[in-house]
Design a protein around this motif. Structure first.
Motif, mmCIF file in Angstrom:
data_model
loop_
_atom_site.group_PDB
_atom_site.id
_atom_site.type_symbol
_atom_site.label_atom_id
_atom_site.label_comp_id
_atom_site.label_asym_id
_atom_site.label_seq_id
_atom_site.Cartn_x
_atom_site.Cartn_y
_atom_site.Cartn_z
ATOM 1 N N ILE A 231 3.382 10.870 7.296
ATOM 2 C CA ILE A 231 3.819 9.669 6.581
ATOM 3 C C ILE A 231 4.747 10.031 5.432
ATOM 4 N N VAL B 211 -2.891 -0.440 2.789
ATOM 5 C CA VAL B 211 -1.525 -0.950 2.875
ATOM 6 C C VAL B 211 -1.380 -2.084 1.867
ATOM 7 N N TYR B 212 -0.162 -2.274 1.341
ATOM 8 C CA TYR B 212 0.054 -3.382 0.418
ATOM 9 C C TYR B 212 1.389 -4.061 0.692
ATOM 10 N N ARG C 159 0.687 5.420 -4.428
ATOM 11 C CA ARG C 159 1.338 4.502 -3.496
ATOM 12 C C ARG C 159 2.675 5.083 -3.060
ATOM 13 N N GLN D 205 -3.323 -6.218 -1.199
ATOM 14 C CA GLN D 205 -3.529 -4.905 -0.611
ATOM 15 C C GLN D 205 -4.905 -4.812 0.030
ATOM 16 N N LEU E 34 6.913 -3.117 0.913
ATOM 17 C CA LEU E 34 5.786 -2.682 1.745
ATOM 18 C C LEU E 34 5.424 -1.267 1.335
ATOM 19 N N GLY E 35 4.148 -0.944 1.351
ATOM 20 C CA GLY E 35 3.772 0.419 0.983
ATOM 21 C C GLY E 35 2.415 0.817 1.506
ATOM 22 N N LEU E 36 2.120 2.094 1.333
ATOM 23 C CA LEU E 36 0.839 2.664 1.734
ATOM 24 C C LEU E 36 0.124 3.186 0.502
ATOM 25 N N ASN E 37 -1.191 3.030 0.490
ATOM 26 C CA ASN E 37 -2.025 3.529 -0.595
ATOM 27 C C ASN E 37 -2.859 4.707 -0.111
ATOM 28 N N ASP F 256 -7.644 -1.790 1.277
ATOM 29 C CA ASP F 256 -7.985 -0.365 1.204
ATOM 30 C C ASP F 256 -9.326 -0.110 1.880
#
Length: 290
Positions: free
Chosen positions: A10, A106-107, A279, A121, A37-40, A123
């Motif tokens: 990722i 994800v957020y 993030r 978001q 858009l993002g990943l935590n 989690d």
């Protein structure tokens, strides 16, 4: 190891995405006022108050008496520890604790030109609560005093934190760094996956799958899927700093505080929990909003 490879993949994907964009000097006007858009990724530290649900005490819905009170299981335990007279639970856990858990999610965020925004978001964490309990055994040896033996007790649950947040970014002279603060509502979905004890080479579940029936070996009995958990309500706040590599890519480390209600029977008071997170953000992932 698979999880580590996934994270590395990722990270490479995000970096490659940023490198493929036409790079220019950081421009706030091009980095805000749109959907992101993002990943935590993070480390979740839940309250150990809720871990007491797994300590096996008689006041809990899942308790050690359920196992030791069954004459067939008791006989198996008696034989496994080579007892001569009695096998008794001497002491229940006094320090049931969750292990720190990896958190991934994800957020989606909408940030406006005035640096205010809102986001949602999700989690996910898999939590393990562990401790020890002791058993007093009268051993099968002549002139030997009863001894105390230590065994494992544990619970496993899945927890999803759903956060609805309002956020505020703060502009600095260096546009690469933008501190932020956010706060909002937290919903916590909890599901108990496992609650067991070990004694020698035997394992027993403390969840009554027979619905107050009694296990009898060799008898056809219905086993039911028991759902333990539910949806809890709470609040959350976080602070961190947005590190902007260009107008599309950012990495946002921060600290989150929860004050959350977790739906575990008899342990549903609101308690604090914490998460350290990073993030990975993609600005304007859905294209221009305008």
């Amino acid at each position: 190891m698979k999880l580590l490879y996934t994270i590395i993949f990722i990270l490479i994907t995000f970096i490659s995405y940023g490198q493929n964009q036409e790079f220019s000097e950081l421009d706030e006007e091009q980095s805000f006022g749109r959907w992101d858009l993002g990943l935590n990724f993070g480390l979740y530290l839940p309250s150990n108050y809720h871990a007491k649900f797994y300590d096996g005490s008689s006041d809990n819905v899942n308790n050690i008496d359920y196992v030791f009170g069954n004459k067939y299981w008791y006989q198996d335990i008696f034989n496994a520890v080579n007892a001569a007279d009695t096998v008794l639970v001497a002491e229940l856990p006094t320090n049931m604790r969750y292990r720190p858990s990896f958190q991934i999610g994800v957020y989606f965020r909408r940030t406006f030109d005035n640096y205010f925004g809102f986001s949602m978001q999700f989690d996910y964490s898999k939590l393990i609560a562990t401790d020890k309990y002791t058993v007093q055994v009268d051993p099968d040896y002549i002139a030997t005093e009863p001894d105390i033996r230590i065994y494992d007790i544990w619970g496993i649950e899945e927890r999803i934190n759903i956060d609805l947040l309002f956020s505020r970014y703060f502009e600095l002279k260096n546009p690469m760094y933008m501190p932020f603060f956010e706060a909002g509502i937290n919903l916590t979905s909890t599901k108990v996956k496992e609650h067991k004890i070990r004694i020698e080479d035997l394992e027993y579940s403390l969840v009554d799958v027979y619905l107050n029936g009694s296990y009898v070996p060799g008898m056809a009995q219905n086993e039911y899927e028991i759902y333990q958990g539910g949806i809890g309500f709470g609040f959350t706040a976080a602070a961190g700093i947005k590190l902007r590599f260009n107008n599309q890519i950012s990495v946002d480390p921060g600290l989150r505080i929860y004050f959350q209600n977790v739906k575990l029977e008899n342990y549903d008071l609101m308690k604090p929990a914490f998460a350290f997170f990073i993030r990975l953000g993609l600005a304007d992932f859905f294209g221009d909003y305008e």
